[in-house]
Design a protein around this motif. Structure first.
Motif: not given
Length: 90
Positions: A9-11, A13, A15, A40, A67-68, A70
């Motif tokens: 989970e995070g940023k 998609q 990337v 997401g 990406a980030r 989480d």
């Protein structure tokens, strides 16, 4: 042989997360799939040597440069449940 399902989970998609995961998994000799989920997250299912699964788990904590990440949730299971040959993206 080990297998695990990861929910990232995070940023993650848009990337190149799935493609980068595939490259990393193939380098590690793993088989499985990485796919985007409607909520997401990215789901990664991988099977292979224990040390390769652990290396992928560490890599998933940060992913590719854009990406980030989480959180990463992990569920281990029987490798026989992963029927894929190679590593694909869905």
């Amino acid at each position: 042989m080990a297998a695990a399902r990861f929910l990232v989970e995070g940023k993650v998609q848009g990337v190149f997360f799935r493609a980068s995961t595939r490259e990393q998994a193939l380098r590690l000799g793993l088989r499985g799939i990485a796919r985007n989920l409607a909520d997401g997250r990215v789901e990664v299912v991988a099977a292979g040597a224990d040390d390769a699964i652990e290396a992928l788990a560490r890599w998933l904590q940060h992913g590719p440069p854009a990406a980030r990440v989480d959180t990463v949730q992990r569920e281990d299971f029987d490798a026989a449940a992963v029927a894929a040959a190679g590593f694909t993206t869905g």
